[in-house]
Motif scaffolding. Structure first.
Motif, PDB file in Angstrom:
ATOM      1  N   GLN A 119       0.869  -1.179   0.000  1.00  0.00           N
ATOM      2  CA  GLN A 119       0.000   0.000   0.000  1.00  0.00           C
ATOM      3  C   GLN A 119       0.903   1.225   0.000  1.00  0.00           C
ATOM      4  O   GLN A 119       1.514   1.549   1.015  1.00  0.00           O
ATOM      5  N   LEU A 139      -4.663  -1.028  -1.988  1.00  0.00           N
ATOM      6  CA  LEU A 139      -3.868  -2.239  -1.849  1.00  0.00           C
ATOM      7  C   LEU A 139      -3.507  -2.815  -3.212  1.00  0.00           C
ATOM      8  O   LEU A 139      -4.364  -2.955  -4.076  1.00  0.00           O
ATOM      9  N   LEU A 197       1.856  -5.646   3.569  1.00  0.00           N
ATOM     10  CA  LEU A 197       0.961  -6.466   4.381  1.00  0.00           C
ATOM     11  C   LEU A 197       0.981  -7.898   3.880  1.00  0.00           C
ATOM     12  O   LEU A 197       0.842  -8.163   2.684  1.00  0.00           O
ATOM     13  N   GLY A 254       1.434  -5.616   9.386  1.00  0.00           N
ATOM     14  CA  GLY A 254       2.026  -4.710   8.413  1.00  0.00           C
ATOM     15  C   GLY A 254       3.461  -4.343   8.743  1.00  0.00           C
ATOM     16  O   GLY A 254       3.877  -4.343   9.911  1.00  0.00           O
ATOM     17  N   GLN A 286     -11.751  -3.064   6.974  1.00  0.00           N
ATOM     18  CA  GLN A 286     -11.528  -1.860   7.765  1.00  0.00           C
ATOM     19  C   GLN A 286     -10.043  -1.748   8.078  1.00  0.00           C
ATOM     20  O   GLN A 286      -9.444  -2.712   8.585  1.00  0.00           O
ATOM     21  N   GLN A 287      -9.466  -0.589   7.751  1.00  0.00           N
ATOM     22  CA  GLN A 287      -8.054  -0.369   8.065  1.00  0.00           C
ATOM     23  C   GLN A 287      -7.955   0.691   9.153  1.00  0.00           C
ATOM     24  O   GLN A 287      -8.375   1.838   8.969  1.00  0.00           O
ATOM     25  N   HIS A 288      -7.366   0.308  10.275  1.00  0.00           N
ATOM     26  CA  HIS A 288      -7.251   1.198  11.420  1.00  0.00           C
ATOM     27  C   HIS A 288      -6.138   2.215  11.187  1.00  0.00           C
ATOM     28  O   HIS A 288      -5.259   1.997  10.344  1.00  0.00           O
ATOM     29  N   GLY A 311      -2.690   1.044  10.651  1.00  0.00           N
ATOM     30  CA  GLY A 311      -2.402   0.298   9.427  1.00  0.00           C
ATOM     31  C   GLY A 311      -2.983  -1.095   9.375  1.00  0.00           C
ATOM     32  O   GLY A 311      -3.134  -1.657   8.290  1.00  0.00           O
ATOM     33  N   GLY A 312      -3.320  -1.678  10.530  1.00  0.00           N
ATOM     34  CA  GLY A 312      -3.847  -3.033  10.521  1.00  0.00           C
ATOM     35  C   GLY A 312      -5.184  -3.118   9.806  1.00  0.00           C
ATOM     36  O   GLY A 312      -5.996  -2.197   9.854  1.00  0.00           O
ATOM     37  N   ILE A 313      -5.423  -4.214   9.103  1.00  0.00           N
ATOM     38  CA  ILE A 313      -6.649  -4.404   8.327  1.00  0.00           C
ATOM     39  C   ILE A 313      -7.393  -5.618   8.858  1.00  0.00           C
ATOM     40  O   ILE A 313      -6.790  -6.669   9.104  1.00  0.00           O
ATOM     41  N   GLY A 365     -10.655   2.997  -1.250  1.00  0.00           N
ATOM     42  CA  GLY A 365     -10.907   3.218   0.173  1.00  0.00           C
ATOM     43  C   GLY A 365     -11.662   4.512   0.446  1.00  0.00           C
ATOM     44  O   GLY A 365     -11.583   5.470  -0.319  1.00  0.00           O
TER      45      GLY A 365
END
Lengths: 112, 107
Positions: A38, A44, A90, A106, B36-38, B41-43, B100
């Motif tokens: 990303q 993505l 990721l 990530g 959902q991406q926080h 960065g986590g998805i 997004g």
């Protein structure tokens, strides 16, 4: 339960240096594994996916490579990083191809 | 060409408001994902649906196959809902992602 881990979380590398990002999945067998990138402000992008040990499909031609030496291990590598390789990487897995994805935390790469 | 488009690109809401994020796709998907991406960065995967409607807590996802359109609704929005919401369509064995929607919920 299944878990996925990737590391390192953050790294700053000079142009021309090598790269190795590692991802492991626990609690499942024969997962489909993915590497996504990303770039800042962008969506993505699928880089590589693997349906089994030693089986790698590349989606975008570039100076990156991927390997799957074990069933639940997926590695992203580069021999010489470019500035354009900077981004958020990721790792993800799914039971079905493509299927519901489960992402790692990530790895944020900055190439200077 | 397999495409997935989201709208709006950015959305700001007041706490408590009902929120809708839209996703349009070209013909040929077998399923539609919402992620959902926080901020860190986590998805996480929210929904995967191929028809009808799914609900989880305050989140509702719908899909209209004829109109090639899906919506993600958030009821009684809260600042902790602030995140990037991403839709993705399954085309064969590939996922094609939308760009997004950046959601900010103010208290």
């Amino acid at each position: 339960s299944q878990t996925i881990h990737q590391w390192p979380a953050t790294l700053v590398q000079p142009v021309g240096s090598p790269l190795s990002l590692e991802c492991t999945v626990e609690g499942t067998s024969n997962p489909n594994l993915y590497w996504y990138r990303q770039a800042a402000g962008r969506g993505l992008q699928l880089l590589f996916y693997s349906v089994g040990i030693g089986q790698i499909s590349s989606e975008v031609p570039q100076n990156l490579s991927a390997s799957r030496p074990q069933d639940r291990q997926f590695i992203l590598s580069s021999k010489k990083l470019l500035l354009s390789d900077s981004g958020f990487y990721l790792c993800a897995w799914s039971k079905r191809l493509p299927g519901e994805l489960f992402f790692g935390e990530g790895s944020r790469l900055t190439v200077l | 060409k397999n495409e997935v488009e989201q709208s709006p690109q950015n959305l700001t809401a007041q706490e408590g408001e009902f929120i809708t994020i839209n996703c349009s796709y070209s013909v040929g998907i077998s399923a539609l994902h919402w992620l959902q991406q926080h901020p860190g960065g986590g998805i996480v995967s929210l929904f995967m649906l191929s028809s009808g409607k799914k609900k989880h807590g305050r989140l509702i996802a719908t899909i209209n196959i004829q109109e090639k359109h899906s919506s993600l609704h958030i009821t009684a929005s809260h600042p902790r809902d602030s995140a990037v919401y991403i839709c993705a369509g399954e085309y064969g064995n590939k996922l094609v992602f939308g760009a997004g929607t950046i959601l900010r919920v103010k208290s």
